[in-house]
Every structure is written in C-alpha cells, then in structure tokens.
Design an enzyme around this catalytic site. Structure first.
Site, PDB file in Angstrom:
ATOM      1  CB  ILE A  15      -0.975   0.036   1.202  1.00  0.00           C
ATOM      2  CG1 ILE A  15      -0.210  -0.080   2.526  1.00  0.00           C
ATOM      3  CG2 ILE A  15      -2.005  -1.083   1.087  1.00  0.00           C
ATOM      4  CD1 ILE A  15      -1.101   0.060   3.762  1.00  0.00           C
ATOM      5  N   GLY A  16       2.169   1.125   0.016  1.00  0.00           N
ATOM      6  CA  GLY A  16       3.029   2.300  -0.023  1.00  0.00           C
ATOM      7  C   GLY A  16       4.481   1.883  -0.046  1.00  0.00           C
ATOM      8  N   GLY A  17       5.354   2.847  -0.299  1.00  0.00           N
ATOM      9  CA  GLY A  17       6.767   2.495  -0.310  1.00  0.00           C
ATOM     10  C   GLY A  17       7.637   3.646  -0.723  1.00  0.00           C
ATOM     11  N   GLY A  18       8.930   3.467  -0.576  1.00  0.00           N
ATOM     12  CA  GLY A  18       9.876   4.503  -0.948  1.00  0.00           C
ATOM     13  C   GLY A  18      11.267   4.122  -0.510  1.00  0.00           C
ATOM     14  CB  SER A  19      14.324   6.165  -0.224  1.00  0.00           C
ATOM     15  OG  SER A  19      13.831   7.142   0.670  1.00  0.00           O
ATOM     16  CG  PHE A  20      13.636   5.986   4.812  1.00  0.00           C
ATOM     17  CD1 PHE A  20      14.527   5.844   5.855  1.00  0.00           C
ATOM     18  CD2 PHE A  20      13.764   7.083   3.976  1.00  0.00           C
ATOM     19  CE1 PHE A  20      15.527   6.769   6.072  1.00  0.00           C
ATOM     20  CE2 PHE A  20      14.756   8.021   4.186  1.00  0.00           C
ATOM     21  CZ  PHE A  20      15.645   7.862   5.239  1.00  0.00           C
ATOM     22  CB  ILE A  23       3.736   0.621   3.967  1.00  0.00           C
ATOM     23  CG1 ILE A  23       4.722   1.480   4.771  1.00  0.00           C
ATOM     24  CG2 ILE A  23       2.504   0.389   4.833  1.00  0.00           C
ATOM     25  CD1 ILE A  23       5.528   2.405   3.981  1.00  0.00           C
ATOM     26  CE  LYS A  38       9.075   2.473   6.913  1.00  0.00           C
ATOM     27  NZ  LYS A  38       9.302   3.836   7.399  1.00  0.00           N
ATOM     28  CG  ASP A 128       9.258  15.695   8.716  1.00  0.00           C
ATOM     29  OD1 ASP A 128       9.109  16.797   8.144  1.00  0.00           O
ATOM     30  OD2 ASP A 128       9.313  14.622   8.098  1.00  0.00           O
TER      31      ASP A 128
END
EC number: 2.7.11.1
Length: 465
Positions: A15-20, A23, A38, A128
C-alpha cells in the site's frame, strides 16, 4: 505457503513504499484485525525502523498515537507492525480542493497542538511537522487526529529534564516548506520550532499554499536557500493578512519563546478556542470532507425513486462531470510516500470551502471543545482498504546537506502535493441542503433525527485516494 510476519500476521498487498522501506496491508490471523506492516531492508544505509519503533513504545498510551503490534527481524527485513489508520491531512486537503474552512482548521488545530504537547511531555521533539504526518483514524476513531513518523524525532532533555545545549550551524532537518525560521538559520531545534511549523501547516490549509512554494532553482540546495530567503522576507502580518488576528498572535508567541522555554500550550489552544466560539461554530467534528463526502455519495447513489420529480436533466442534482486537474501545491513539493502506493480518486468540489466556514451553528456548551472527543459524525467516513494508511512513514526523497551526529539521520525533504479532479455539484440540491441543515441545527442531536440521518448514510462508499 502465504507469507507471515512474527508467526501472527499475514502479509497482504503493498500500500506504499519509498527509499525507507515498503508498507503492506496485513491481517492478524487470530483476530482478523487489519494492520500496517512496514519492511526495511537490514542492509539499508541509514536504518531507522528500530529507532522509530522505540519512539512509538515511549509514546504508547497517548491519545492519537498509533499502537505498535510487533517489531522484529524476518529474514532480510526489519519489520514494524502497527495500527492501520485513515487518510492523512494532506490527502483530505486535496480531497477538499486544496482549501479548508476556518471551522475545520480550528478543530484540527486543537487536536494537533495536543499531539505536539504530548510528544514534548515525553521529552522528544518531532522535527517534521507537516500534513502528511497527521492521519485520521478509522471507524469510531475517524474524527481523531493521529501523529506519525518519528524517524527524525530527537530527545531534547534528559531524565533530569536538563535541556540540550543551544547550537548553531546545524543542517536543516525536516521539511523545508514547513520548517521554522530558526531551523533555516541553522539553529538547533527546540519545542518552539515544532509549534512554528504547525503554524505554517495551519496557514497552508487556510490559504491553499504558502508564499515560498513553487520557487525555481538550479538544484535542491539553491531551492532551499530561496525558500529560506522568502520565508525570512515574509512578515507574519503579510502571511496572515485577511485571516483572524489569532493566527498572527500564534506566530508572534512562538517566535517570542527562548530556546529552552516551555511553551504555554494552553494559551495557544485558548487562542483558537475563543476564536471558534466567537465565530459561532459548533465543535461537532463535522469537517469539510465530512460534508463533501456525503454530497458525493448523493451523486453516486441517488435516493430511491419517489412519486414525484425524478433525478434528471431538470433536477437539482446535476450529473458528475470531471474537469481538468487541479494545480499541484508547488514545485518544491514531493509526492507523499503514501501517494505512490494508494491510488487517488477524483475529489469532489461541491462548493467553495470558504462558504463552509460561514455555516455557523449554535455554540455548544459541551466540554467537548476542550477534549479530543469522537462523536457520531465518524459514520460519514467509513474507510476501506484502499483508503487506509499505515501509521508509519514510507519514504523521504531527501537531500542530506552535510553530516550530523543525531541518531535519526537528519534530512531535508520536500513537502508533498497532490492533484485531483473536481466534480461540481449544486449546493442548492434539496437533499444536500436538508442534510446540511440537519448538521447545523440544534435538533440534529435528537434520537429520531440521528436515526433517520444515519439510515440515509447506510451503504455510503468510503473515501478512496
């Protein structure tokens, strides 16, 4: 054999994702409860999942803090299992045509100040603060604001409440769009900076954008310098012009604080609560997206046919027409880590959100104005899997300028933006008007009205992004 985590959770779709990390939607195989999972590769250059899981455990039990279900290592991955939450405030901001009414902003501000205060009470700074890091809950908690993403959090005092020392020449940590003035100037962050960042978020919601969005530059470092220059040259009065003076007072107070001062959170909440009462709003947790979603549902699922005029070309309910995409929030914006994994649905612009702010309801004497109470309006937002968000950050397309010894790998990240389409709808529709009147009328609290109203909401499809 289906993939499992911790021998207790079934791994579902991404359902999501990126450089870190990535998910995934997960399910507790014993209770069937849906969760967010995650995964972070153990070989990642700057691992942060363990640090983040420890922060969540420190904050466990706080209102608006998601629960950690499990943390451990599975094969090549660090794994964090946590509550599944609803859409972020950035998602909802896009859904509402990138502008929120004064009433909605004030209701959010009250909860968001509470969240920041709680994090500070636990001796941590968030560092943040941005719309992507505040999510709404699900089901009975659909009106509750949650704070997430503690990957950049930092302890600002020790067990004896000794404050960290004042330092300069620090790298900018956080999101440039919402960073405080002192953060741009390289000054060590403290409690005042989280609150100033929140002020920028609130003005972003009210105005639709901030003056330092969309600045052009040759590279990211130059872009952040331009953002800093524009922010420094924009006075508080200019930023808040045309809006209630309480917002300027909020900024003046934040900037009057010394480095190690404890903010008067009660004063800041009182500023906005007094404005809320003076405007005649009711703290009923009917947000802008609550009304827009109900109106959209009337388009997608028209009411049963009666012995009278039918919905058609001459009806007050026009057909849904998709127009051109809305402009994005600015060139320095980055896609939210969630946006990449969750498809967005065309949002509905029912009527100008400015007019929503003028809908005044009788002032409630209910003490709910001072508490994060979850009321029956949560029935408006019944989220399904595609609209749910995990309570963890998924990505930061970051540029690290220099080095920093802090444990959370300080970074400069760009703020998220989205673009949705608009569906014009008549505000004067008899169905829409009558239901909005019920929301703002004192009689809406009666049992019979609420039963009829909730019956009308049965089967309404949830928000999809």
């Amino acid at each position: 054999m289906e993939p499992r985590v911790g021998n207790k959770f079934r791994l579902g779709r991404k359902i999501g994702g990126g450089s870190f990390g990535e998910i995934y939607l997960g399910t507790n195989i014993q209770t069937n409860e849906e969760v967010a999972i995650k995964l972070e590769n153990v070989k990642t250059k700057h691992p942060q999942l363990l640090y983040e899981s420890k922060l969540y455990k420190v904050l466990q039990g706080g209102t608006g803090v998601p629960n950690v279900k499990w943390y451990g290592v599975e094969g090549d991955y660090n794994v964090l299992v946590i509550d599944l939450l609803g859409p972020s405030l950035e998602d909802l901001f896009n859904f509402c045509s990138r502008k929120l009414s004064l009433k909605t902003v004030l209701m959010l501000a009250d909860q968001m100040i509470n969240r920041i205060e709680f994090v500070h009470q636990k001796s941590f700074l968030h560092r943040d603060i941005k719309p992507d890091n505040f999510l709404m809950g699900l089901g009975r908690r659909a009106n509750q604001v949650y704070v997430i993403d503690f990957g950049l959090a930092k302890k600002y005092r020790d067990s004896n409440h000794q404050h960290i020392p004042y330092r300069e020449n620090k790298n900018l940590t956080g999101t440039a769009r919402y960073a405080s003035m002192n953060t741009h100037l390289g000054i060590e962050q403290s409690r005042r900076d989280d609150l100033e960042s929140l002020g920028f978020v609130l003005m972003y919601f009210l105005k639709g954008s901030l003056p330092w969005q969309g600045l052009k530059a040759g590279n990211k470092k130059q872009k952040y310098e331009k953002i800093s220059e524009k922010k420094v040259s924009t006075s508080i009065e200019a930023l808040c012009r045309g809006y209630p003076s309480e917002f300027a007072s909020y900024f003046h107070y934040c900037r009057s604080l010394r480095f190690d001062d404890k903010p008067d959170y009660a004063y800041l909440k009182r500023l906005f609560r007094d404005l809320f009462i003076r405007e005649g709003f009711q703290f009923d947790y009917v947000f802008d997206w609550t009304i827009l979603k109900y109106q959209q549902s009337q388009i997608s699922t028209p009411p049963p046919r009666h012995h009278g005029p039918v919905v058609g070309p001459s009806s007050a309910l026009p057909p849904a027409i998709t127009s051109a995409e809305r402009p994005s929030g600015g060139d320095e914006a980055r896609p939210s880590g969630w946006s990449s994994g969750i498809p967005r649905r065309n949002s509905g612009q029912i009527f100008n959100s400015g007019s929503l702010a003028k809908q005044k309801a009788p002032v409630s004497s209910d003490p709910a104005i001072s508490k994060d109470v979850v009321l029956s309006s949560s029935s408006f937002l019944r989220a399904t899997g595609s609209s749910r968000r995990a309570a963890v950050s998924s990505s930061r397309e970051a540029a690290v300028l220099g080095t920093d010894s802090e444990p959370s790998n300080p970074q400069i990240v760009e703020a998220g933006s989205g673009s949705n389409s608009k569906i014009p709808v008549s505000r004067n529709s008899p169905i829409v008007s009558s239901e909005i009147n019920k929301l703002s009328s004192p009689s809406r609290a009666t049992t019979s009205v609420m039963k009829n109203y909730e019956a009308n909401l049965k089967g309404i499809e949830s928000l999809h992004f």
